[in-house]
Enzyme design. Structure first.
Site, PDB file in Angstrom:
ATOM      1  N   ASP A  91      -3.395   0.011   7.205  1.00 45.37           N
ATOM      2  CA  ASP A  91      -3.797  -1.303   6.700  1.00 45.37           C
ATOM      3  C   ASP A  91      -3.956  -2.247   7.901  1.00 45.37           C
ATOM      4  OD1 ASP A  91      -3.913  -3.739   5.403  1.00 45.37           O
ATOM      5  OD2 ASP A  91      -2.302  -3.361   4.021  1.00 45.37           O
ATOM      6  N   PHE A 109      -4.524  -3.870  -3.190  1.00 49.10           N
ATOM      7  CA  PHE A 109      -3.245  -3.178  -3.120  1.00 49.10           C
ATOM      8  C   PHE A 109      -3.292  -1.988  -4.074  1.00 49.10           C
ATOM      9  CE2 PHE A 109       1.200  -2.282  -3.933  1.00 49.10           C
ATOM     10  CZ  PHE A 109       1.682  -2.258  -2.642  1.00 49.10           C
ATOM     11  N   VAL A 110      -3.159  -0.790  -3.527  1.00 47.12           N
ATOM     12  CA  VAL A 110      -3.291   0.423  -4.337  1.00 47.12           C
ATOM     13  C   VAL A 110      -1.963   1.180  -4.430  1.00 47.12           C
ATOM     14  CG1 VAL A 110      -5.756   0.715  -3.864  1.00 47.12           C
ATOM     15  CG2 VAL A 110      -4.087   1.752  -2.313  1.00 47.12           C
ATOM     16  N   GLU A 137      -0.284   9.954   7.589  1.00 47.34           N
ATOM     17  CA  GLU A 137       0.089   8.669   6.988  1.00 47.34           C
ATOM     18  C   GLU A 137      -0.646   8.521   5.661  1.00 47.34           C
ATOM     19  OE1 GLU A 137       1.886   6.138   6.553  1.00 47.34           O
ATOM     20  OE2 GLU A 137       1.613   4.690   8.171  1.00 47.34           O
ATOM     21  N   ASP A 138      -0.081   7.741   4.738  1.00 49.41           N
ATOM     22  CA  ASP A 138      -0.775   7.502   3.469  1.00 49.41           C
ATOM     23  C   ASP A 138      -1.920   6.506   3.634  1.00 49.41           C
ATOM     24  OD1 ASP A 138       0.972   5.411   4.003  1.00 49.41           O
ATOM     25  OD2 ASP A 138       1.842   5.322   1.998  1.00 49.41           O
ATOM     26  N   LYS A 155       7.743   7.118   2.954  1.00 52.35           N
ATOM     27  CA  LYS A 155       7.695   8.149   1.936  1.00 52.35           C
ATOM     28  C   LYS A 155       6.267   8.433   1.473  1.00 52.35           C
ATOM     29  CE  LYS A 155      11.966   6.511  -0.267  1.00 52.35           C
ATOM     30  NZ  LYS A 155      12.496   5.880  -1.509  1.00 52.35           N
TER      31      LYS A 155
HETATM   32  P1  5GP Z   1       0.185  -1.283   8.164  1.00 52.09           P
HETATM   33  O1  5GP Z   1       1.319  -1.315   9.128  1.00 52.09           O
HETATM   34  O2  5GP Z   1      -1.020  -0.515   8.644  1.00 52.09           O
HETATM   35  O3  5GP Z   1      -0.186  -2.684   7.707  1.00 52.09           O
HETATM   36  O4  5GP Z   1       0.685  -0.613   6.830  1.00 52.09           O
HETATM   37  C1  5GP Z   1       1.134   0.657   6.742  1.00 52.09           C
HETATM   38  C2  5GP Z   1       2.058   0.836   5.560  1.00 52.09           C
HETATM   39  O5  5GP Z   1       1.979  -0.227   4.623  1.00 52.09           O
HETATM   40  C3  5GP Z   1       1.666   2.067   4.779  1.00 52.09           C
HETATM   41  O6  5GP Z   1       2.330   3.195   5.254  1.00 52.09           O
HETATM   42  C4  5GP Z   1       2.091   1.717   3.357  1.00 52.09           C
HETATM   43  O7  5GP Z   1       3.430   2.082   3.166  1.00 52.09           O
HETATM   44  C5  5GP Z   1       1.987   0.217   3.291  1.00 52.09           C
HETATM   45  N1  5GP Z   1       0.736  -0.229   2.628  1.00 52.09           N
HETATM   46  C6  5GP Z   1      -0.335  -0.824   3.190  1.00 52.09           C
HETATM   47  N2  5GP Z   1      -1.297  -1.079   2.273  1.00 52.09           N
HETATM   48  C7  5GP Z   1      -0.806  -0.619   1.105  1.00 52.09           C
HETATM   49  C8  5GP Z   1      -1.346  -0.571  -0.237  1.00 52.09           C
HETATM   50  O8  5GP Z   1      -2.470  -0.992  -0.562  1.00 52.09           O
HETATM   51  N3  5GP Z   1      -0.546  -0.001  -1.170  1.00 52.09           N
HETATM   52  C9  5GP Z   1       0.698   0.480  -0.898  1.00 52.09           C
HETATM   53  N4  5GP Z   1       1.376   1.009  -1.901  1.00 52.09           N
HETATM   54  N5  5GP Z   1       1.230   0.460   0.343  1.00 52.09           N
HETATM   55  C10 5GP Z   1       0.475  -0.085   1.322  1.00 52.09           C
END
Ligand code: 5GP
Length: 184
Positions: A101, A150-151, A97-98, A42
């Site tokens: 990470d 963490f944001v 993507e938002d 979302k």
């Molecule tokens: P990844 O698979 O790259 O570790 O993470 C991707 C997903 O993790 C993002 O789409 C998001 O939903 C969540 N995510 C990663 N870091 C953060 C953060 O700092 N804050 C929030 N709210 N979601 C995060």
């Protein structure tokens, strides 16, 4: 400012300026082409809607939902919860993507989407946390590089809260410890 926010990392004005710039870049790079935007739900919803208002190209929009997070911890396991309704075969695709990470979510999505034979496939993320990367992902458009914090806000949540904040903020430890949830 919301009582659970320790610090505003990216203000509303910074977000707005950068999103305009990103749309301009896309307009330049894809001039004369039709672009198929895939929003990753979302977290993308505010970013994608603001971005698309400045995109002057022909566009398709569809959504996917994948899950890898519960609370503020990465489970490392990626699952498709909602898939595209349209084919992307032969299309110019940009995945919106938002935040990237660890890169696990994007890497899974890229692998999955490549098998559907798009003409091109690129990533556009509002936020990038390169110091947290576990797997390399090629990001074409990145709004902001942020530190290992963490944001929340501007679409990003913690336990489904804070998506409506108009800025990107760092959550207070007390809010995380409380495991605050929407239960009122
Ligand atoms: P990844 O698979 O790259 O570790 O993470 C991707 C997903 O993790 C993002 O789409 C998001 O939903 C969540 N995510 C990663 N870091 C953060 C953060 O700092 N804050 C929030 N709210 N979601 C995060």
């Amino acid at each position: 400012m919301n009582e659970d926010i320790k610090e505003i990392l990216i203000s509303q004005e910074m977000l707005s300026n950068r999103v305009h710039e990103m749309a301009d870049e896309i307009n330049r790079d894809y001039k004369g082409k039709c672009v198929f935007f895939i929003g990753v739900l979302k977290g993308c919803f505010l970013f994608l809607s603001d971005l698309l208002k400045d995109v002057k190209l022909d566009t398709n929009v569809d959504f996917m939902m994948v899950s890898s997070y519960s609370g503020n911890q990465s489970s490392g396991v990626v699952r498709t919860l909602l898939d595209l309704k349209q084919s992307i075969e032969g299309k110019h695709v940009i995945v919106v993507e938002d935040i990237v990470d660890s890169g696990l979510t994007m890497s899974y999505m890229l692998k999955n989407l490549k098998t559907r034979n798009p003409k091109s496939l690129e990533i556009c993320t509002l936020l990038n946390k390169p110091s947290c990367r576990k797997i390399k992902v090629p990001i074409k458009y990145a709004g902001f590089e942020i530190p290992e914090k963490f944001v929340v806000g501007y679409g990003l949540d913690y336990n489904e809260l804070y998506r409506n904040l108009p800025y990107i903020g760092v959550l207070k430890e007390s809010a995380i410890e409380k495991g605050k949830r929407y239960d009122k």
